[in-house]
Design a protein around this motif. Sequence first.
Motif, PDB file in Angstrom:
ATOM      1  N   GLN A 148      23.570  57.363  47.126  1.00 10.61           N
ATOM      2  CA  GLN A 148      22.144  57.685  47.017  1.00 10.61           C
ATOM      3  C   GLN A 148      21.375  56.404  46.686  1.00 10.61           C
ATOM      4  O   GLN A 148      21.570  55.819  45.619  1.00 10.61           O
TER       5      GLN A 148
ATOM      6  N   LEU B 154      14.933  59.359  46.222  1.00 17.00           N
ATOM      7  CA  LEU B 154      15.417  58.366  47.184  1.00 17.00           C
ATOM      8  C   LEU B 154      14.337  57.356  47.525  1.00 17.00           C
ATOM      9  O   LEU B 154      13.158  57.678  47.599  1.00 17.00           O
TER      10      LEU B 154
ATOM     11  N   GLY C  30      20.367  64.416  49.882  1.00 19.24           N
ATOM     12  CA  GLY C  30      19.715  63.913  48.689  1.00 19.24           C
ATOM     13  C   GLY C  30      18.307  64.438  48.476  1.00 19.24           C
ATOM     14  O   GLY C  30      17.739  65.141  49.310  1.00 19.24           O
TER      15      GLY C  30
END
Length: 476
Positions: A422, A177, A172
């Motif tokens: 995610q 994030l 990711g």
Amino acid sequence: MRTVAVLGGGIGGLAASYYLCKSPQVTKVIVLESSSRFGGWLWSTRRSDGAVFEHGPRGIRPAGAVGRNTLNMVDDLGLGGEILPVTHSHIASKNRYLYVNQRLHRMPSGISGLLRTVPPFSRPLLLSVAMEILVKKGKEDDESIHSFVTRRLGKELADIAVDSLCRGVFAGDCRKLSVRSCFPVLYNAEQHRGSLTLGMLLGSGPTPVVPPGPLAQRSFKESWAQWSLNRGVESLPEAITEYLQHSGRVQLHREAAVKEISPSASGWKIHLEDGVLSADHIISALPAKALSSALPSSCEPLIQQLQHISTVTVAVVNLEYEGSILPVTGFGHLLPSSEDLGILGVVYDSVPFPQHNRANGQTTRLTVMMGGAWFQEVFGDPEAVTEEHLLAKASEAVRCHLGVTKAPSWSRVALQRDCIPQYYKGHFQKLKSMRSFIRKNNLSLSLVGSSYDGVSVNDVIFNGRTAVSELLGTGV
């Protein structure tokens, strides 16, 4: 609590079922898996010549309460003799690389590595760590990982080391994030101690108590950094499945996709393609989006939140080469997004786990991880991309990064669609509002699996255990 239905037969659903079986309060457990096999992303290819290749997670970490918990389970399942440990002093633990500016750089380790300026960094890492204690605490209730690390340790570490790490762990983008959800230890260190350094030294809040069994004690004594199993990590879900079959209380259903679930007087009606089942309680280990499409319209607020949990697709390309071909030895290397969007990293599987090489003749096994948050941008629609194209990109990466000119003698391409959830900034608020909706509406529903409280194998297993403890009001 007579009947509990577990939706999804990946490691989360299997772990929850295992812990349900430990309780006399549960009469029957029904496990519903839509595919033809149990184990989800824990998937190993075992060749007849003894070689083992992993298409999902590989080495599992023994550290912390969640690590001990998994080792206790491995012990209980009788898999202790199958363990392949990798110690902290092993070359695979000491040598990890970054591929930056078209060169491999060994990550600094030990005191001397922290004191010196080691490329690709422009100053000693100890400087960043020392300065970090003076940084004021953030005011937001969540923050992107990149923003958090830039603020506390500097932009260079965020751009290179942390960017690469997030690609390796979550496939990711660290700019999206959430630090609170992806690295709760870092977030809590700042919250409780005002500093990462102090948090690491003094602890950063309460951790679950998991007494170590014999295997976990051994891992501590021998200083394991990670472990696998003789026949690959898929042995773990296989052993749980066997345990459930022998328990006499579990019905295991493959190719049993859940079409719809609807509340009933006693709990839930579960609609499958070929019939309807009843259950007092549902533990959903389905991916968030899959659960959202099975819920009734009365659960609209919950459906909305579930649909907002994104996932990424990763191409996992296993390669086998004749002979010893690596110019360096270690665990593998990662790439920051500034170097190459499409290639996340390369694992040198033969270094930590030579036992998974074929029995005769020297070979080198590598795994190239590609895509993730950048899959669509680099490779296009996952439905349209060809295995040939992915294999060519992976082989080219090995040639460029490691100087390997020969072609692989064996390869396997696995396109893992929507494999890693995610946790974007604000993920914790989604969880809070979902669980609050479930509580307020008295829904007999528990949420487990990698969509919610951690994507690692250890986290997913431990969260299955936690859900069962909460459901039954007991420690399991």
